[in-house]
Design a protein around this motif. Structure first.
Motif, PDB file in Angstrom:
ATOM      1  N   GLU A  87      13.940   6.044  -0.539  1.00  0.00           N
ATOM      2  CA  GLU A  87      14.300   5.727  -1.297  1.00  0.00           C
ATOM      3  C   GLU A  87      14.147   6.062  -2.855  1.00  0.00           C
ATOM      4  N   PRO A  88      14.352   6.368  -3.714  1.00  0.00           N
ATOM      5  CA  PRO A  88      14.339   7.016  -5.794  1.00  0.00           C
ATOM      6  C   PRO A  88      13.245   6.079  -5.896  1.00  0.00           C
ATOM      7  N   MET A  89      12.351   6.775  -6.401  1.00  0.00           N
ATOM      8  CA  MET A  89      10.846   5.320  -6.925  1.00  0.00           C
ATOM      9  C   MET A  89      10.813   5.732  -8.857  1.00  0.00           C
ATOM     10  N   VAL A  90      10.170   4.791  -9.007  1.00  0.00           N
ATOM     11  CA  VAL A  90      10.543   5.427 -10.624  1.00  0.00           C
ATOM     12  C   VAL A  90       8.408   5.048 -10.651  1.00  0.00           C
ATOM     13  N   SER A  91       8.051   6.491 -11.677  1.00  0.00           N
ATOM     14  CA  SER A  91       6.515   6.163 -11.439  1.00  0.00           C
ATOM     15  C   SER A  91       6.325   4.935 -12.764  1.00  0.00           C
ATOM     16  N   ARG A  92       5.215   4.371 -12.844  1.00  0.00           N
ATOM     17  CA  ARG A  92       4.807   3.249 -14.274  1.00  0.00           C
ATOM     18  C   ARG A  92       3.785   3.776 -14.005  1.00  0.00           C
ATOM     19  N   SER A  93       3.317   3.411 -15.112  1.00  0.00           N
ATOM     20  CA  SER A  93       1.058   3.761 -15.221  1.00  0.00           C
ATOM     21  C   SER A  93       1.055   1.886 -14.755  1.00  0.00           C
ATOM     22  N   ALA A  95      -6.776  -1.597   0.805  1.00  0.00           N
ATOM     23  CA  ALA A  95      -5.530  -0.134   0.846  1.00  0.00           C
ATOM     24  C   ALA A  95      -6.525   0.434   2.302  1.00  0.00           C
ATOM     25  N   ASP A  96      -7.856   1.073   1.842  1.00  0.00           N
ATOM     26  CA  ASP A  96      -8.164   1.690   3.044  1.00  0.00           C
ATOM     27  C   ASP A  96      -8.223   1.035   5.042  1.00  0.00           C
ATOM     28  N   ALA A  97      -8.682  -0.471   4.338  1.00  0.00           N
ATOM     29  CA  ALA A  97      -8.780  -1.473   5.268  1.00  0.00           C
ATOM     30  C   ALA A  97      -7.366  -1.385   5.979  1.00  0.00           C
ATOM     31  N   ARG A  98      -6.335  -1.134   5.773  1.00  0.00           N
ATOM     32  CA  ARG A  98      -5.212  -1.570   5.821  1.00  0.00           C
ATOM     33  C   ARG A  98      -4.878  -0.166   6.191  1.00  0.00           C
ATOM     34  N   GLY A  99      -5.260   0.949   6.041  1.00  0.00           N
ATOM     35  CA  GLY A  99      -4.732   2.484   6.554  1.00  0.00           C
ATOM     36  C   GLY A  99      -3.711   3.209   5.127  1.00  0.00           C
ATOM     37  N   ILE A 100      -3.458   2.708   4.288  1.00  0.00           N
ATOM     38  CA  ILE A 100      -2.767   2.767   3.378  1.00  0.00           C
ATOM     39  C   ILE A 100      -3.084   3.763   2.505  1.00  0.00           C
ATOM     40  N   GLY A 101      -1.284   3.814   0.710  1.00  0.00           N
ATOM     41  CA  GLY A 101      -2.033   4.209  -0.194  1.00  0.00           C
ATOM     42  C   GLY A 101      -2.155   2.845  -1.462  1.00  0.00           C
ATOM     43  N   VAL A 102      -2.971   3.040  -1.584  1.00  0.00           N
ATOM     44  CA  VAL A 102      -3.417   2.182  -2.818  1.00  0.00           C
ATOM     45  C   VAL A 102      -1.955   1.697  -3.281  1.00  0.00           C
ATOM     46  N   THR A 103      -1.134   2.526  -3.670  1.00  0.00           N
ATOM     47  CA  THR A 103       0.509   2.751  -4.249  1.00  0.00           C
ATOM     48  C   THR A 103       1.222   1.899  -3.499  1.00  0.00           C
ATOM     49  N   LEU A 114       0.574  -0.104  -1.014  1.00  0.00           N
ATOM     50  CA  LEU A 114      -0.341  -1.404  -1.298  1.00  0.00           C
ATOM     51  C   LEU A 114       0.024  -2.430  -2.148  1.00  0.00           C
ATOM     52  N   MET A 115       0.408  -1.777  -3.298  1.00  0.00           N
ATOM     53  CA  MET A 115       0.408  -2.128  -4.656  1.00  0.00           C
ATOM     54  C   MET A 115       2.710  -2.725  -4.835  1.00  0.00           C
ATOM     55  N   ARG A 116       2.938  -1.915  -4.037  1.00  0.00           N
ATOM     56  CA  ARG A 116       4.356  -1.886  -4.013  1.00  0.00           C
ATOM     57  C   ARG A 116       4.458  -2.603  -3.141  1.00  0.00           C
ATOM     58  N   GLN A 117       4.083  -3.032  -2.209  1.00  0.00           N
ATOM     59  CA  GLN A 117       4.327  -3.939  -0.844  1.00  0.00           C
ATOM     60  C   GLN A 117       4.215  -5.308  -1.769  1.00  0.00           C
ATOM     61  N   TRP A 118       3.072  -5.834  -2.378  1.00  0.00           N
ATOM     62  CA  TRP A 118       2.552  -6.623  -2.904  1.00  0.00           C
ATOM     63  C   TRP A 118       3.481  -7.011  -4.160  1.00  0.00           C
ATOM     64  N   ILE A 119       4.286  -6.404  -4.889  1.00  0.00           N
ATOM     65  CA  ILE A 119       4.739  -6.492  -6.048  1.00  0.00           C
ATOM     66  C   ILE A 119       6.050  -7.063  -5.390  1.00  0.00           C
ATOM     67  N   GLU A 120       6.856  -6.169  -3.926  1.00  0.00           N
ATOM     68  CA  GLU A 120       7.765  -6.458  -4.060  1.00  0.00           C
ATOM     69  C   GLU A 120       8.146  -8.554  -2.799  1.00  0.00           C
TER      70      GLU A 120
END
Length: 103
Positions: A36-42, A57-65, A67-73
């Protein structure tokens, strides 16, 4: 040709940078975790908050971005009553409802 030599030749009017690029080794770029196309935001976070997110994120074996995307969704899904839950959470809830079994 070394990088410094190529830069010197470039500044002298000879474009040796092309040769430097030709001599370089191929590099594998990281693949996006979605098609899916993504948009980058600071996002500015306090250091302590970022460190907690990074640890989660490290505990889940995924990247910070990711994990943050999952939480936002997940947060957005809760706003429109289309919340999703993980299968592990469902299993834990069902196990808690079942309670201890008689032998």
């Amino acid at each position: 040709m070394h990088r410094r030599d190529a830069i010197d030749r470039f500044h002298a009017g000879d474009d040796g940078l092309g040769e430097l690029v030709d001599e370089g080794q191929p590099v594998e770029l990281p693949r996006p975790d979605t098609d899916e196309p993504m948009v980058s935001r600071s996002v500015r976070l306090p250091l302590e908050t970022y460190e907690r997110v990074r640890a989660a994120a490290d505990a889940r074996g995924i990247g910070v971005t990711t994990l943050m995307r999952q939480w936002i969704e997940t947060g957005l899904a809760e706003l429109d009553d289309s919340a999703t839950v993980s299968l592990a959470d469902v299993r834990r809830a069902l196990a808690a409802l079942a309670g201890p079994r008689a032998a």
